[in-house]
Motif scaffolding. Structure first.
Motif, PDB file in Angstrom:
ATOM      1  N   ASN A 176      -2.661   4.235   2.306  1.00  0.00           N
ATOM      2  CA  ASN A 176      -3.101   3.792   3.635  1.00  0.00           C
ATOM      3  C   ASN A 176      -3.405   4.951   4.590  1.00  0.00           C
ATOM      4  O   ASN A 176      -3.635   4.736   5.770  1.00  0.00           O
ATOM      5  CB  ASN A 176      -2.062   2.839   4.251  1.00  0.00           C
ATOM      6  CG  ASN A 176      -0.676   3.471   4.315  1.00  0.00           C
ATOM      7  OD1 ASN A 176      -0.510   4.645   3.951  1.00  0.00           O
ATOM      8  ND2 ASN A 176       0.297   2.708   4.761  1.00  0.00           N
ATOM      9  N   VAL A 226       2.090  14.407   5.637  1.00  0.00           N
ATOM     10  CA  VAL A 226       0.818  13.901   5.123  1.00  0.00           C
ATOM     11  C   VAL A 226      -0.348  14.432   5.975  1.00  0.00           C
ATOM     12  O   VAL A 226      -1.382  14.853   5.443  1.00  0.00           O
ATOM     13  CB  VAL A 226       0.818  12.352   5.094  1.00  0.00           C
ATOM     14  CG1 VAL A 226      -0.552  11.816   4.710  1.00  0.00           C
ATOM     15  CG2 VAL A 226       1.886  11.840   4.129  1.00  0.00           C
ATOM     16  N   PRO A 231      -0.483   8.802   0.678  1.00  0.00           N
ATOM     17  CA  PRO A 231      -0.321   7.342   0.629  1.00  0.00           C
ATOM     18  C   PRO A 231      -1.683   6.650   0.706  1.00  0.00           C
ATOM     19  O   PRO A 231      -2.593   7.146   1.377  1.00  0.00           O
ATOM     20  CB  PRO A 231       0.517   7.035   1.875  1.00  0.00           C
ATOM     21  CG  PRO A 231       1.196   8.319   2.223  1.00  0.00           C
ATOM     22  CD  PRO A 231       0.269   9.412   1.782  1.00  0.00           C
ATOM     23  N   ALA A 266       5.741   9.263  -0.760  1.00  0.00           N
ATOM     24  CA  ALA A 266       4.506   9.435  -1.536  1.00  0.00           C
ATOM     25  C   ALA A 266       4.770  10.263  -2.790  1.00  0.00           C
ATOM     26  O   ALA A 266       4.232   9.993  -3.864  1.00  0.00           O
ATOM     27  CB  ALA A 266       3.430  10.100  -0.680  1.00  0.00           C
ATOM     28  N   VAL A 296       6.476   8.129  -5.404  1.00  0.00           N
ATOM     29  CA  VAL A 296       5.493   7.254  -6.059  1.00  0.00           C
ATOM     30  C   VAL A 296       4.651   8.063  -7.055  1.00  0.00           C
ATOM     31  O   VAL A 296       4.431   7.647  -8.196  1.00  0.00           O
ATOM     32  CB  VAL A 296       4.576   6.587  -5.006  1.00  0.00           C
ATOM     33  CG1 VAL A 296       3.483   5.767  -5.682  1.00  0.00           C
ATOM     34  CG2 VAL A 296       5.385   5.711  -4.061  1.00  0.00           C
ATOM     35  N   GLN A 334       0.810  -1.223   0.000  1.00  0.00           N
ATOM     36  CA  GLN A 334       0.000   0.000   0.000  1.00  0.00           C
ATOM     37  C   GLN A 334       0.840   1.268   0.000  1.00  0.00           C
ATOM     38  O   GLN A 334       0.428   2.297  -0.489  1.00  0.00           O
ATOM     39  CB  GLN A 334      -0.909   0.004   1.227  1.00  0.00           C
ATOM     40  CG  GLN A 334      -2.252  -0.642   0.940  1.00  0.00           C
ATOM     41  CD  GLN A 334      -3.314  -0.104   1.881  1.00  0.00           C
ATOM     42  OE1 GLN A 334      -3.043   0.095   3.047  1.00  0.00           O
ATOM     43  NE2 GLN A 334      -4.505   0.128   1.352  1.00  0.00           N
ATOM     44  N   GLU A 335       2.043   1.157   0.583  1.00  0.00           N
ATOM     45  CA  GLU A 335       2.894   2.348   0.641  1.00  0.00           C
ATOM     46  C   GLU A 335       3.456   2.718  -0.724  1.00  0.00           C
ATOM     47  O   GLU A 335       3.980   3.804  -0.909  1.00  0.00           O
ATOM     48  CB  GLU A 335       4.023   2.150   1.657  1.00  0.00           C
ATOM     49  CG  GLU A 335       3.481   2.143   3.057  1.00  0.00           C
ATOM     50  CD  GLU A 335       4.568   2.259   4.101  1.00  0.00           C
ATOM     51  OE1 GLU A 335       5.701   2.608   3.733  1.00  0.00           O
ATOM     52  OE2 GLU A 335       4.266   1.976   5.264  1.00  0.00           O
ATOM     53  N   HIS A 336       3.396   1.770  -1.648  1.00  0.00           N
ATOM     54  CA  HIS A 336       3.802   2.069  -3.018  1.00  0.00           C
ATOM     55  C   HIS A 336       2.628   2.530  -3.858  1.00  0.00           C
ATOM     56  O   HIS A 336       2.740   2.675  -5.062  1.00  0.00           O
ATOM     57  CB  HIS A 336       4.477   0.852  -3.671  1.00  0.00           C
ATOM     58  CG  HIS A 336       5.893   0.703  -3.233  1.00  0.00           C
ATOM     59  ND1 HIS A 336       6.674  -0.345  -3.627  1.00  0.00           N
ATOM     60  CD2 HIS A 336       6.656   1.481  -2.446  1.00  0.00           C
ATOM     61  CE1 HIS A 336       7.883  -0.204  -3.083  1.00  0.00           C
ATOM     62  NE2 HIS A 336       7.881   0.893  -2.365  1.00  0.00           N
ATOM     63  N   ASP A 337       1.505   2.699  -3.205  1.00  0.00           N
ATOM     64  CA  ASP A 337       0.331   3.227  -3.903  1.00  0.00           C
ATOM     65  C   ASP A 337      -0.086   4.528  -3.262  1.00  0.00           C
ATOM     66  O   ASP A 337       0.131   4.739  -2.067  1.00  0.00           O
ATOM     67  CB  ASP A 337      -0.821   2.212  -3.842  1.00  0.00           C
ATOM     68  CG  ASP A 337      -0.617   1.108  -4.860  1.00  0.00           C
ATOM     69  OD1 ASP A 337      -0.384   1.441  -6.032  1.00  0.00           O
ATOM     70  OD2 ASP A 337      -0.651  -0.076  -4.461  1.00  0.00           O
ATOM     71  N   ILE A 338      -0.666   5.366  -4.071  1.00  0.00           N
ATOM     72  CA  ILE A 338      -1.174   6.620  -3.538  1.00  0.00           C
ATOM     73  C   ILE A 338      -2.607   6.822  -4.022  1.00  0.00           C
ATOM     74  O   ILE A 338      -3.041   6.192  -4.993  1.00  0.00           O
ATOM     75  CB  ILE A 338      -0.324   7.827  -3.990  1.00  0.00           C
ATOM     76  CG1 ILE A 338      -0.158   7.816  -5.512  1.00  0.00           C
ATOM     77  CG2 ILE A 338       1.022   7.891  -3.316  1.00  0.00           C
ATOM     78  CD1 ILE A 338       0.016   9.170  -6.067  1.00  0.00           C
TER      79      ILE A 338
END
Lengths: 146, 401
Positions: A130, A110, A128, A72, A75, A26-30
């Motif tokens: 998450n 964030v 991020p 973030a 990414v 999830q940390e590689h997704d935003i």
């Protein structure tokens, strides 16, 4: 094409840092969130690129960003803007010193970013996947849905 | 380092001090200070010529500079911007490069008035901001200093979006009174009725297109040549005299295309200058550039070419009638030949290393091929052994703050 994919992978790995590999996916997704008061709104990648690169767009929202060193943002640069941070900085130096446009406002964390977007109508930001997003903000784009 | 540079730097420091002290008076939101600079060293490997100020010994003075920009927000949509620059090159003016007010009457409109940079080509208005482009020296065939780079006037920019295309159209009008530089000489220049239109388009947010047209009336006072032209005119050789006069109209056409991806980039830019004077030749130039990104390094290769279309000398001075007239004839031919431009071809291999978000180191080597001419090579000490080929080696550090 295969070379391009390999380079992309290499870049992603070097941009995001090896330690990040141990983190949750999830940390590689935003997700891109906006304060638009309308939950049906969706943006595409080009809308978001145009907003964050200062190009004219059909969507009129104020972009807000995180500082360059954050995960973030790395990414976001890689998966949405499609440019390295160095290239983005070089682009903004051209825009700024020729008086054409200026980079998006930056806030440090964030939490501050979510708080800023929450309290400012018609703003848009990436966070991020998450992160806890207040219900009155709209998720207008997500990299994990790709 | 010369004392002149120290003076300039202390001037810039003073400005910075003044700007900084005014920060205390204004709220930090209203005044923003930023800046850029570069330290560049270079040399050419041929002792018989100089090129863009570079000679056969390492020089730090040709391109090293420091600039400060102050943006003061008078209102939410009204801003004053000033850019002060200190340059080590004695041929370049140090001082106020930009000083303008910008007004945003509506989200998609920007109106600017004051002293600004002339946006001839893609990087013309940021030619001193080395951080903004991959090279140390952008292709000389387009970006050489033989054009004036500032104007006083007004500019209107309209931004628009059309599906996947995001674009802007800029129109500007103004004038310029100052010096232009040909090699190490400066000439008083008047530019009037400077009118330009620039179209910028972005497709899919990474494919950029730029096209522009510029026209103006110009008059350059070539002191030593003007005296000779006046002499010719007094003898009745008007055609010859006119051919040594730098006065007329020029038109510049430009088209450029660039593609930026995460791991590579491609760029192409073309321009043509047409003028109705004999002395200013028509010029057509282009470059094509490709870069591969190995973050944080970018390796790039550029091919550039300039083709000039030299004009024929006047033919109203008769040859063979009298020794005096013959002397005048040969005098004219010599002066005329000295004012001609030459074609120039180059290949540049460079690397840019982005060490942080605001600092980059660069190294590049350029191989040039071309003859002596007003915007290319100049013979050193009248040496005649130039083989029309030179390598320029440069190292640089670029920063923004």
């Amino acid at each position: 094409m295969r070379r391009t994919n390999f380079l992309r992978h290499l870049l992603m790995t070097s941009l995001l840092g090896f330690s990040a590999l141990h983190c949750q996916a999830q940390e590689h997704d935003i997700v891109v969130v906006a304060n638009v008061g309308n939950t049906a709104v969706k943006l595409n990648k080009i809308d978001i690129r145009n907003l964050f690169m200062g190009n004219a767009s059909d969507v009129v929202l104020e972009p807000v960003s995180l500082p360059p060193q954050t995960l973030a943002r790395a990414v976001f640069n890689t998966k949405i803007i499609g440019l390295t941070e160095s290239r983005i900085q070089s682009y903004w130096s051209q825009m700024r010193f020729s008086g054409r446009s200026r980079p998006p406002r930056e806030v440090a964390t964030v939490d501050e970013l979510i708080s800023y977007v929450s309290s400012h109508k018609d703003t848009v930001a990436f966070v991020p996947a998450n992160a806890v997003i207040p219900p009155h903000l709209t998720v207008v784009y997500s990299t994990s849905s790709l | 380092m010369s004392s002149t540079f120290r003076n300039r730097v202390s001037g810039a420091t003073l400005c910075a001090g003044l700007l900084a002290s005014s920060t205390a008076l204004a709220s930090s939101e209203k005044l923003e200070i930023s800046g850029f600079g570069r330290i560049v060293a270079g040399f050419i490997d041929d002792p018989s010529v100089s090129f863009e100020g570079y000679e056969n010994e390492v020089s730090f003075n040709e391109q090293t500079l420091l600039a400060l920009q102050a943006d003061y927000h008078l209102l939410d949509n009204l801003m004053i911007t000033s850019q002060v620059l200190a340059h080590t090159n004695s041929e370049r003016d140090s001082g106020v490069e930009w000083f303008y007010a910008s007004y945003v009457p509506h989200n998609n409109w920007l109106i600017k008035g004051g002293r600004m940079r002339t946006p001839f080509y893609y990087y013309s208005d940021v030619i001193d901001v080395g951080f903004a482009y991959p090279w140390i020296s952008p292709p000389q065939q387009l970006y050489s200093a033989f054009l004036f780079n500032q104007y006083d006037g007004a500019s209107v920019i309209h931004n628009f979006a059309l599906g996947n295309i995001s674009g802007s159209v800029e129109g500007y009008y103004g004038s310029f009174q100052g010096d232009t530089q040909f090699q190490d000489r400066r000439y008083a220049t008047d530019i009037d009725g400077l009118t330009g239109v620039v179209f910028n388009g972005v497709y899919n947010a990474n494919l950029r297109f730029r096209a522009s047209y510029t026209t103006a009336d110009f008059r350059v006072n070539l002191a030593e040549i003007s005296a000779f032209a006046d002499q010719l005119r007094s003898f009745g050789f008007v055609e010859s005299a006119n051919s040594l006069t730098m006065e007329g109209t020029f038109d510049i056409y430009q088209v450029g295309l660039s593609l930026d991806e995460l791991d590579y980039n491609l760029a192409w830019e073309w321009m043509e200058i047409q003028s109705d004077t004999v002395l200013a030749p028509n010029i057509e130039s282009y470059y094509i550039q490709g870069g591969l990104v190995f973050h944080p390094f970018t390796v790039h290769l550029t091919y550039a070419d300039m083709a000039t279309n030299p004009q024929a000398p006047a033919s109203d001075i008769p040859l063979g009638l009298s020794p005096d007239l013959d002397q005048l004839y040969y005098g004219y031919q010599t002066v005329f030949a000295r004012t001609q431009a030459a074609d120039l071809e180059s290949v540049t291999l460079g690397v840019r290393w982005d060490v942080g978000v605001s600092v980059a180191f660069k190294a590049e080597v350029t191989h040039y091929r071309g003859a002596l001419g007003i915007s290319t090579f100049e013979a050193v000490d009248d040496r005649t052994d130039f083989d029309e080929s030179v390598n320029l080696y440069q190292l640089g550090m670029e920063f923004v703050f």
